[in-house]
Motif scaffolding. Sequence first.
Motif, PDB file in Angstrom:
ATOM      1  N   ASP A  42     -46.044  46.329 -36.651  1.00  0.00           N
ATOM      2  CA  ASP A  42     -46.717  47.520 -37.140  1.00  0.00           C
ATOM      3  C   ASP A  42     -45.958  48.491 -36.320  1.00  0.00           C
ATOM      4  N   ALA A  43     -45.331  49.465 -37.032  1.00  0.00           N
ATOM      5  CA  ALA A  43     -44.365  50.338 -36.737  1.00  0.00           C
ATOM      6  C   ALA A  43     -45.133  51.365 -35.679  1.00  0.00           C
ATOM      7  N   THR A  44     -46.358  51.384 -35.564  1.00  0.00           N
ATOM      8  CA  THR A  44     -47.160  52.453 -34.724  1.00  0.00           C
ATOM      9  C   THR A  44     -47.339  51.838 -33.332  1.00  0.00           C
ATOM     10  N   VAL A  45     -47.238  50.780 -33.057  1.00  0.00           N
ATOM     11  CA  VAL A  45     -47.747  50.110 -31.848  1.00  0.00           C
ATOM     12  C   VAL A  45     -46.545  49.197 -31.129  1.00  0.00           C
ATOM     13  N   SER A  46     -46.367  49.418 -29.852  1.00  0.00           N
ATOM     14  CA  SER A  46     -45.294  48.455 -29.061  1.00  0.00           C
ATOM     15  C   SER A  46     -45.222  47.282 -29.317  1.00  0.00           C
ATOM     16  N   ASP A  47     -43.956  46.844 -29.419  1.00  0.00           N
ATOM     17  CA  ASP A  47     -43.621  45.245 -29.229  1.00  0.00           C
ATOM     18  C   ASP A  47     -42.771  45.168 -28.033  1.00  0.00           C
ATOM     19  N   SER A  48     -42.542  43.859 -27.812  1.00  0.00           N
ATOM     20  CA  SER A  48     -41.642  43.512 -26.699  1.00  0.00           C
ATOM     21  C   SER A  48     -40.230  43.262 -27.033  1.00  0.00           C
ATOM     22  N   PHE A  49     -39.372  43.440 -26.120  1.00  0.00           N
ATOM     23  CA  PHE A  49     -37.977  43.212 -26.634  1.00  0.00           C
ATOM     24  C   PHE A  49     -37.129  42.775 -25.768  1.00  0.00           C
ATOM     25  N   GLU A  70     -50.488  45.844 -29.293  1.00  0.00           N
ATOM     26  CA  GLU A  70     -49.644  46.242 -28.143  1.00  0.00           C
ATOM     27  C   GLU A  70     -49.051  45.112 -27.586  1.00  0.00           C
ATOM     28  N   ASP A  71     -47.659  45.031 -27.229  1.00  0.00           N
ATOM     29  CA  ASP A  71     -47.045  44.346 -26.692  1.00  0.00           C
ATOM     30  C   ASP A  71     -46.089  44.841 -25.580  1.00  0.00           C
ATOM     31  N   ALA A  87     -41.776  37.465 -19.406  1.00  0.00           N
ATOM     32  CA  ALA A  87     -43.275  37.605 -19.137  1.00  0.00           C
ATOM     33  C   ALA A  87     -43.588  38.660 -19.394  1.00  0.00           C
ATOM     34  N   GLY A  88     -44.829  39.037 -19.923  1.00  0.00           N
ATOM     35  CA  GLY A  88     -45.485  40.263 -20.286  1.00  0.00           C
ATOM     36  C   GLY A  88     -46.704  40.265 -20.378  1.00  0.00           C
ATOM     37  N   ARG A  89     -47.150  41.178 -21.016  1.00  0.00           N
ATOM     38  CA  ARG A  89     -48.650  41.263 -21.698  1.00  0.00           C
ATOM     39  C   ARG A  89     -48.811  41.536 -23.142  1.00  0.00           C
ATOM     40  N   THR A  90     -49.874  41.213 -23.894  1.00  0.00           N
ATOM     41  CA  THR A  90     -50.200  41.417 -25.162  1.00  0.00           C
ATOM     42  C   THR A  90     -51.560  41.719 -25.295  1.00  0.00           C
ATOM     43  N   LYS A  91     -51.737  42.664 -26.322  1.00  0.00           N
ATOM     44  CA  LYS A  91     -53.306  42.957 -26.488  1.00  0.00           C
ATOM     45  C   LYS A  91     -53.668  41.943 -27.973  1.00  0.00           C
ATOM     46  N   GLY A  92     -52.874  41.301 -28.402  1.00  0.00           N
ATOM     47  CA  GLY A  92     -52.835  40.592 -29.656  1.00  0.00           C
ATOM     48  C   GLY A  92     -52.702  38.990 -29.337  1.00  0.00           C
ATOM     49  N   GLY A  96     -50.468  30.598 -32.425  1.00  0.00           N
ATOM     50  CA  GLY A  96     -51.397  29.345 -31.963  1.00  0.00           C
ATOM     51  C   GLY A  96     -52.142  29.670 -30.990  1.00  0.00           C
ATOM     52  N   ALA A  97     -52.096  30.985 -30.304  1.00  0.00           N
ATOM     53  CA  ALA A  97     -53.061  31.349 -29.344  1.00  0.00           C
ATOM     54  C   ALA A  97     -54.046  32.135 -29.705  1.00  0.00           C
ATOM     55  N   THR A  98     -55.050  32.380 -28.871  1.00  0.00           N
ATOM     56  CA  THR A  98     -56.364  33.280 -29.176  1.00  0.00           C
ATOM     57  C   THR A  98     -56.427  34.313 -28.011  1.00  0.00           C
ATOM     58  N   ASN A  99     -56.427  35.518 -28.067  1.00  0.00           N
ATOM     59  CA  ASN A  99     -56.866  36.367 -27.292  1.00  0.00           C
ATOM     60  C   ASN A  99     -57.798  36.445 -26.503  1.00  0.00           C
ATOM     61  N   ALA A 100     -58.118  36.545 -24.977  1.00  0.00           N
ATOM     62  CA  ALA A 100     -59.287  36.282 -24.301  1.00  0.00           C
ATOM     63  C   ALA A 100     -59.967  37.590 -24.171  1.00  0.00           C
ATOM     64  N   GLY A 101     -59.517  38.631 -24.514  1.00  0.00           N
ATOM     65  CA  GLY A 101     -59.993  39.874 -24.253  1.00  0.00           C
ATOM     66  C   GLY A 101     -58.938  40.915 -23.783  1.00  0.00           C
ATOM     67  N   GLY A 102     -58.936  42.138 -24.119  1.00  0.00           N
ATOM     68  CA  GLY A 102     -58.200  43.077 -23.491  1.00  0.00           C
ATOM     69  C   GLY A 102     -56.628  42.829 -23.652  1.00  0.00           C
ATOM     70  N   TRP A 103     -55.833  42.911 -22.280  1.00  0.00           N
ATOM     71  CA  TRP A 103     -54.530  42.320 -22.270  1.00  0.00           C
ATOM     72  C   TRP A 103     -54.487  41.053 -21.765  1.00  0.00           C
ATOM     73  N   ASP A 104     -53.723  40.298 -22.225  1.00  0.00           N
ATOM     74  CA  ASP A 104     -53.488  38.606 -21.789  1.00  0.00           C
ATOM     75  C   ASP A 104     -51.977  38.662 -21.564  1.00  0.00           C
ATOM     76  N   SER A 105     -51.729  37.961 -20.410  1.00  0.00           N
ATOM     77  CA  SER A 105     -50.379  37.441 -20.067  1.00  0.00           C
ATOM     78  C   SER A 105     -49.616  36.619 -21.071  1.00  0.00           C
ATOM     79  N   TYR A 106     -48.391  36.577 -21.013  1.00  0.00           N
ATOM     80  CA  TYR A 106     -47.635  35.783 -22.254  1.00  0.00           C
ATOM     81  C   TYR A 106     -46.324  35.337 -21.468  1.00  0.00           C
ATOM     82  N   LEU A 107     -45.787  34.100 -21.990  1.00  0.00           N
ATOM     83  CA  LEU A 107     -44.517  33.761 -21.321  1.00  0.00           C
ATOM     84  C   LEU A 107     -43.775  33.548 -22.643  1.00  0.00           C
ATOM     85  N   ARG A 108     -42.445  33.834 -22.730  1.00  0.00           N
ATOM     86  CA  ARG A 108     -41.661  33.445 -23.879  1.00  0.00           C
ATOM     87  C   ARG A 108     -40.112  32.853 -23.417  1.00  0.00           C
ATOM     88  N   GLY A 109     -39.654  31.966 -24.221  1.00  0.00           N
ATOM     89  CA  GLY A 109     -38.440  31.224 -23.803  1.00  0.00           C
ATOM     90  C   GLY A 109     -37.537  31.226 -24.756  1.00  0.00           C
TER      91      GLY A 109
END
Length: 256
Positions: A42-49, A70-71, A87-92, A96-109
């Motif tokens: 979505d070009a209107t919300v932030s992504d991680s890079f 947002e991510d 590591a960071g956070r996502t609102k989505g 394979g995961a489900t958002n628990a509410g609000g911002w969630d933590s994430y780890l990518r490798g």
Amino acid sequence: MLFRSDGKVAIAGSVTGQLDGVLNTSLKTASTTDLTNTKGADATVSDSFVTVFSSAGDELWTRRSGTNAEDEALSVSFGANNTLYVAGRTKGAVAGATNAGGWDSYLRGYSWVTTTKEVLGEIINPITKVATIGKITQTTTKVTDTIVKQTGTGSDDKAVATVTDGNAVLVASKEAGKAVLRRYEIQADGSALLTSTRDLGDLQGGDITGMALNGGKLVLIGSTRNSGLSGATVTHAAGGGMDAFALSVSKDLVAG
């Protein structure tokens, strides 16, 4: 920003809209399959890079990742054998995961392999500006996603720091106001197995600002109004109000 001993540099953060220079894009989301556009799901919300540069300052690769919400990438660490963890956070919800509410933590490798070969190409004489055909060195980098982890509570959470310890990755998160540490052991196939978790207690409005390894200890720094964080031995009395803190625990996160 993080520097590796061989001169490579990694930069991680967030971007909204076009991201130039994306060599490899990765939009890990349950409802988005477009892996090619550089504007994200979505070009209107932030992504991680995350972008990795060589010691000469050349871009080796860039990975953009996100959901339909947002991510934001907040921390990056190099692992062994051309691996990288963000590591960071996502609102989505990542794949394979489900958002628990609000911002969630994430780890990518990620892991990457760089190859070089000689090919025929155009060579410009810097003096005469005349082009000729000759052998040039072509460099190709292939990036593979190895880990996608998402954790969270019903409140806002964020993974704010990550460090590597041999074949393990340690992540510090702020979850529902608490400081939480996790240790993942990297398996032979590149996946991550959660081996220990440690809840250090309520930061009472404070935050985590850094983490590092010091011998067999994991050192965490930040701010808190809590004068007695769980599992920590107080060596300097709290001054009252919001205090800075530095604490160390075993890097395997086992209380002792």
